[in-house]
Design an enzyme around this catalytic site. Sequence first.
Site, mmCIF file in Angstrom:
data_model
loop_
_atom_site.group_PDB
_atom_site.id
_atom_site.type_symbol
_atom_site.label_atom_id
_atom_site.label_comp_id
_atom_site.label_asym_id
_atom_site.label_seq_id
_atom_site.Cartn_x
_atom_site.Cartn_y
_atom_site.Cartn_z
ATOM 1 N N HIS A 197 -21.026 22.014 -24.238
ATOM 2 C CA HIS A 197 -20.164 20.837 -24.363
ATOM 3 C C HIS A 197 -20.621 20.054 -25.596
ATOM 4 C CE1 HIS A 197 -17.918 17.240 -23.534
ATOM 5 N NE2 HIS A 197 -19.031 16.538 -23.554
ATOM 6 N N ASP B 27 -20.085 16.926 -27.993
ATOM 7 C CA ASP B 27 -19.441 15.644 -28.277
ATOM 8 C C ASP B 27 -19.093 15.578 -29.758
ATOM 9 O OD1 ASP B 27 -19.403 14.533 -25.734
ATOM 10 O OD2 ASP B 27 -21.464 13.838 -25.884
ATOM 11 N N ASP C 120 -15.784 15.937 -19.474
ATOM 12 C CA ASP C 120 -16.576 14.713 -19.633
ATOM 13 C C ASP C 120 -15.759 13.481 -19.973
ATOM 14 O OD1 ASP C 120 -19.003 13.307 -19.667
ATOM 15 O OD2 ASP C 120 -19.212 13.536 -21.823
ATOM 16 N N HIS D 294 -13.439 11.401 -26.566
ATOM 17 C CA HIS D 294 -13.824 10.539 -25.457
ATOM 18 C C HIS D 294 -15.123 9.756 -25.641
ATOM 19 C CE1 HIS D 294 -15.777 14.442 -24.183
ATOM 20 N NE2 HIS D 294 -16.772 13.615 -24.029
#
Length: 1023
Positions: free
Chosen positions: A278, A280, A390, A598
């Site tokens: 994952h 970001d 997330d 996000h």
Amino acid sequence: MHNHLSRTLERLARAKRERILPRIHTRLGGVEIEAWTVTDDGEPVSARHALGLARDTGRTTPGYRPFPLGAAWGKAWSTTWFRIRGTAGPQQAGLIELVLDLGWFDHSVGGHCEGLVFTPDGTIVKGLHPRQSDVRLKGDGAVPGLVDADGAFLLYVEAAANPLLLGLPPFVVTEHGEKGAEEPFEQFRLRRAEIAAFSSEIHALCCDLDVLGGLATELRADEPRHWRLLRGIEQALDVYDEADAEAGARRARAILAPLLATPAHASAHRITAVGHAHMDTAWLWPLRETVRKLARTVSNALALLDADPALVYTMSSAQHFSWLEEHYPDLFARVRRHVEQGRFVPVGGMWVEADGVIPTGESMVRQLTYGKRYFISRFGREPREMWLPDSFGYSGALPQLARRAGSRWFLTQKISWNDTTVFPHHSFWWEGIDGTRIFTHFPPAETYAAEVTARELRHAVATFKDKAIASHSLLPYGYGDGGGGPTREMAERLHRFGDLEGAPRVSSRSPAEFFQEAEAELLEAGSLEPVYRGELYLELHRGTLTSQAAMKRHNRRCESLLRAAEYLSAAASTLRGAPYPREDLDEIWRTVLLHQFHDILPGTSIAWVHREARDTYRATEERLHELIKQAGAALGGERADPAGGVLPPFAAANPRAAVVKVADGEDGGTVLDDGLLRVVIGADGHVTSLLDARTGREVVPPGRRLNELQIFRDEPVRWDAWDVDRHVLRHPQVIDEVTNWRMIRSGPDAGVEVVRRAGASTITLTMWLRAGTGRFETECVVDWEEREQLLKVAVPVRIMARTARFETQYGYVERPLLTNTAAEEAMFEAAMHRYVQVADGDFGLAIVNDAMYGADARADGDSTVVRLSLLRGARFPDPRADVGMHAFRWAVLPGADVPAAVEAAYAFNTPDLAGLPQVAPLVRLEALTGHALIDWVKQADDGSGDLVVRVYETRGGRASARLHCCEELGEGAVLWETDLLEREIGGEDDLPVAVGPAGSRRPVSEARLDLGPFQVATLRIAL
């Protein structure tokens, strides 16, 4: 026996730490180290520049100097290039590795310094992080040609001195979130750089013991398997001798082999494990660092896939693939080959993993369409799952949007973070606000960055809520957030857990294979199928709706400008033959979509990220204004209504007959009256009365004041920029101090300007009665200097209701105003878009806004109190978040039902485009029943010149309408319905169509639209 074995696991922990792990690598010799720190502006240079293969314009020529082992390197956010020479001679047989330690902590993978290894010709070898610190020089897994015939090698390491911003306790307030911060920084030190022999036997023993020791820890003491594992581990440790570690490891593994060969129970839970990282897109690092993180993580994943043909790796976000394609084309080519083999799997189908509640409906459409088109164009594959592990909540519109974009499945695990209630399912049908269902899975291990440990696997089994009807779950494994991805140790554990007594069965497969089987399993459950209806409200991170208010304001403004720019550009192209600025619009859309990530749009990144975002937003808005200006110049024409329900008027509103009358109030205040509304503003600057003259209804409850500014001590327990905790809202302090008060007029309108002080901040409220509009409007300008404070404005209204309607994408969410249950109480702060609407009986009221997303609304006797959240002052990760000037607008519309609220919200958010020439609307809706409207008009993405019109039903009921084209489009226009990617809908899909039957084409003049509750329809018109 039990007493004898009771300390086996303690013995194992120490033996691993002191006697086994240190023997995996045996030092063979040192290396020669040189270093060059990139100076100039501190930003990275290309690998070709650092390696002397090319010259980056304006950058300093690399000057490598000898670098002593143990020395410090790199200021915060700087880059140091290491040049490392050594010899792994012919006499050194077996597996030989270069082992490095750049100064890592034994935690926070991807959260501090990292490295990327290159060969002298610029080929990427792999990334480096605390759990990935070696480079294979010789033996299986080595990059061919890394060493020459004599064993000599030369490697370069791009080392990034990213400061550790996430510590213990979780957050440390620091200035290091901004480039060039002066706060002292403890530099990293190059602690280790040597050539070492790698023992695959000792490494395998470590993995054996990890699995069996972890499993023994998780099994209950009354299970025979627990004690047999302890006995086997004890015997293995007895025969292992570090003096001859290689032979000792073989003896120990022979003892453990039967324990690893015992198969799982026939009814064991099944887990599909997929490699993942994952990533970001920005968070505790800037966007430019994510580009480099991708190279490090992807190169590691590819090396692991090359070494282990059984593994599958997944990566989401088309933006990330696009960055690889642009900045690391050789790496991208390797990715493409693995995608073709089905082992490197693009997932999610979105441009980025966007925030799930703040973007408007059209933005979520474009996240899917831009993402899917990218994957189709580059790989010939269309992801079928929406992958948002997330994000901070998920709107009830997403099931319909995902399905209408061609997706079948949805994945997240964030709801496991709820702070109040436990979500009831892990595999279920999620039903959106329109009734569309999508198969949804929450990985029960409750992480998107698993390490394939016994604890995680047993937790997945214990937590899984749907055991009665399902037996299968997904496990994304690999270091995430800051990247890193899976490691060889995770892969080794995965294989050992494949079929092992006491554990679930674990296999490596693609997400699509998992989803197909898990969905089929749920379908077999029949009447037991679990269904969850409505939004997936996250009972946490409520402050993300308000933090970094500039992100929200700019995003809203860009969305509104894009709506106008695409409509006007389509009109100019269709009616005047002007070129449609497709490339410009595509680039702008990709920029806006990127910033909806996000941790950017929600305001939870470091100062560097938000500073750059503000600059990018401003430049983007300027580009959009220029496109609008160009379209207006091409259109020309006489003044007329250009929108016809498509867009509110671009030019100034038509002159209004009404004029606001002003009179003195009883307490020294002012009374404003235009015949529709009568407003009393007291000398203290608060609204004490708002009377709807049309119905005689007083809006302000007795003893209450509308537009009351309230400030709260905002001290979250843990997640500063993320959370508004319930204790924050208990003790509001009303801001009563008035430093200035004056009457103002503007044409037929009149208002009162009130200036207040709150701490070191200044708040200017200008309250307008807009003559003849039925709207009481407030402009609020804040010079904000507060830290750890929350600013809200209270709008109490005398309406007794059980629920309030908060706008979301293509509809609204009806949320409780009462707190009868824990889940109702947990919605003490919730997401809204452009309006909140409440009603009792046949009287409604709406509050519309131009830039806010967080609000709370609660019943108070026979009234309702709505409070809009304006500003916060979080200290982490940006210590000066929101400091500076801000502007907000909101308006109260007494008597407004949902259709009136929707139309007012559109008008309130339309950019000021006064002075543009106006032409007849391209298309308009003629309402037959109910209420629907045209949300968006654009040209088709395939360059055909067709028009695409997006329509939706607004009330949660049913609506029928006819679509009309302007005369200039001619009589021959043909209409048909498409999916969101503008592909013709086939009859095999179970989604309702507005222009039936599916696949039919008909003249626009004969087309009737029939829409269900909140149904979205994409209509394509060939002229």
